[in-house]
Design an enzyme around this catalytic site. Structure first.
Site, PDB file in Angstrom:
ATOM      1  N   GLY A  42      59.404   7.297   1.897  1.00 30.23           N
ATOM      2  CA  GLY A  42      58.119   7.019   1.558  1.00 30.23           C
ATOM      3  C   GLY A  42      56.892   7.714   3.074  1.00 30.23           C
ATOM      4  O   GLY A  42      56.035   8.343   2.891  1.00 30.23           O
ATOM      5  N   ALA A 251      65.269  15.411   4.602  1.00 25.72           N
ATOM      6  CA  ALA A 251      63.618  14.719   4.432  1.00 25.72           C
ATOM      7  C   ALA A 251      63.386  16.489   4.454  1.00 25.72           C
ATOM      8  O   ALA A 251      62.143  16.139   4.331  1.00 25.72           O
ATOM      9  CB  ALA A 251      63.054  14.712   6.004  1.00 25.72           C
ATOM     10  N   GLY A 253      63.074  17.359   0.706  1.00 29.99           N
ATOM     11  CA  GLY A 253      62.502  17.102  -0.282  1.00 29.99           C
ATOM     12  C   GLY A 253      61.178  16.423  -0.371  1.00 29.99           C
ATOM     13  O   GLY A 253      60.120  16.656  -0.470  1.00 29.99           O
ATOM     14  N   ASP A 254      60.910  15.180   1.278  1.00 30.12           N
ATOM     15  CA  ASP A 254      59.763  14.695   1.220  1.00 30.12           C
ATOM     16  C   ASP A 254      58.778  15.765   2.647  1.00 30.12           C
ATOM     17  O   ASP A 254      57.357  15.262   1.313  1.00 30.12           O
ATOM     18  CB  ASP A 254      60.370  13.638   2.281  1.00 30.12           C
ATOM     19  CG  ASP A 254      61.219  13.109   2.007  1.00 30.12           C
ATOM     20  OD1 ASP A 254      61.133  12.590   0.774  1.00 30.12           O
ATOM     21  OD2 ASP A 254      62.148  12.346   2.662  1.00 30.12           O
ATOM     22  N   SER A 293      61.428  16.933  12.330  1.00 30.89           N
ATOM     23  CA  SER A 293      61.582  17.844  12.165  1.00 30.89           C
ATOM     24  C   SER A 293      60.560  18.992  10.561  1.00 30.89           C
ATOM     25  O   SER A 293      60.457  19.488  10.387  1.00 30.89           O
ATOM     26  CB  SER A 293      62.424  18.190  11.041  1.00 30.89           C
ATOM     27  OG  SER A 293      62.360  17.409   9.325  1.00 30.89           O
TER      28      SER A 293
HETATM   29  O1  RIB Z   1      64.639  11.732   2.249  1.00 29.38           O
HETATM   30  C1  RIB Z   1      65.424  11.663   3.595  1.00 29.38           C
HETATM   31  C2  RIB Z   1      65.305   9.983   3.515  1.00 29.38           C
HETATM   32  O2  RIB Z   1      66.413   9.140   3.076  1.00 29.38           O
HETATM   33  C3  RIB Z   1      65.687   9.937   5.195  1.00 29.38           C
HETATM   34  O3  RIB Z   1      64.822   9.536   5.909  1.00 29.38           O
HETATM   35  C4  RIB Z   1      66.576   8.419   5.159  1.00 29.38           C
HETATM   36  O4  RIB Z   1      65.475   7.389   5.811  1.00 29.38           O
HETATM   37  C5  RIB Z   1      66.543   7.893   3.547  1.00 29.38           C
HETATM   38  O5  RIB Z   1      65.615   7.029   2.859  1.00 29.38           O
END
Ligand code: RIB
Length: 302
Positions: A42, A251, A253-254, A293
């Site tokens: 999140g 991260a 994907g985030d 990153s």
């Molecule tokens: O998507 C990456 C994240 O997955 C990391 O930052 C870790 O905290 C997990 O939640």
């Protein structure tokens, strides 16, 4: 100013070890480096929105510990609206134990801490944020009933609702799909949600079509180096990934989701927003760690 994107989800402190390879069961493996950085799906998505040009508010929990203070500050310094980030007394903050190998693969164990105490009522307290938003983003690192409530509320308010089904362990509740505008699994998550083994564009399309049949509005399956596949009731479209030398995919994907949402609220067309998110994610995989990153808008060539 009201935030155009609201992220309801997790904040974790990431404890990251790098090693030549991932350890086998029962094995003690010498590593190469260790660092501690802010993460959590999140929070990473909120940081990505903020750095990539969107206004964003975060709703989530931290524990009353040093990690919690650092996680809160990491969002605050990005200009993220943190009124919905609550410190839970007597619990630890969420942590993620991450190992990254020389091929940039990772494995992650998460301990929810305060994330596990995010209730529908705690989100409801910040309903004004949801009402003011254009886009609401959820993931699966907070309790299921909280995700369910937020998705339904987002639909009721007529917002664009994005669910990043991560981490996914199995099918989603059937009544969630009608509340989701964009469902954004990666290959393994798409497989967990549908039972279709996703290995290439054709299998990704079949998984995407299955998720549409279940009721999702649109599906974007992220496929790492193979790009992303948008599957809609009108058809499907492949977006190839920029070619990069990956160092750490944590991260990525985030960053894609945050970039996609930032693109939407900045007025990009759907396809442009996907490409924008991909460019941001491609840069993120060339750098170590979760939030460190994630690139800033100025780093992306026009
Ligand atoms: O998507 C990456 C994240 O997955 C990391 O930052 C870790 O905290 C997990 O939640």
């Amino acid at each position: 100013m009201n935030a155009k994107v609201v992220v309801v989800g997790s904040l974790n402190m990431d404890l990251v070890a790098r090693a030549q390879r991932l350890p086998r069961a029962g094995e003690t493996l010498p590593g190469e480096s260790f660092f501690t950085v802010p993460g959590g799906k999140g929070a990473n998505q909120a940081v990505a929105v903020a750095r990539l040009g969107g206004s964003v508010a975060m709703i989530g929990n931290v524990g009353d510990d040093d990690y919690g203070r650092q996680l809160h500050r990491a969002l605050y310094v990005e200009g993220i609206d943190c009124q919905g980030v609550i410190t839970c007394q007597g619990v630890s903050s969420g942590v993620a134990l991450i190992t990254v190998d020389a091929a940039s693969q990772n494995c992650i164990v998460i301990i929810p801490g305060g994330n596990g105490l995010l209730t529908p009522q705690s989100v409801q307290r910040f309903d004004a944020l949801l009402q003011a938003a254009e886009v609401i983003i959820c993931q699966l690192e907070v309790p299921t009933d909280t995700v369910a409530w937020t998705l339904a509320r987002g639909r009721e308010l007529g917002k664009q609702v994005i669910l990043n089904p991560a981490p996914a362990t199995g099918p989603l509740p059937a009544d969630w799909f009608a509340h989701i505008d964009y469902l954004t699994p990666n290959e393994s998550e798409a497989e967990a949600l549908t039972g279709v083994a996703v290995a290439d564009l054709d299998s990704a399309r079949r998984a995407g079509e299955r998720l549409l049949q279940l009721g999702a509005g649109k599906v974007i399956i992220t496929l790492g180096a193979q790009g992303a596949l948008l599957v809609t009731p009108e058809g499907h479209q492949h977006f190839p990934a920029p070619l990069v030398q990956p160092l750490d995919t944590t991260a990525a994907g985030d960053t894609f989701i945050g970039g996609f949402a930032a693109g939407l609220v900045r007025g990009l067309e759907e396809g442009e927003a996907i490409t924008f998110g991909q460019r941001a994610a491609a840069l993120s995989v060339t750098r170590a760690g979760a939030q460190p990153s994630i690139p800033y808008l100025a780093e992306l060539a026009p």
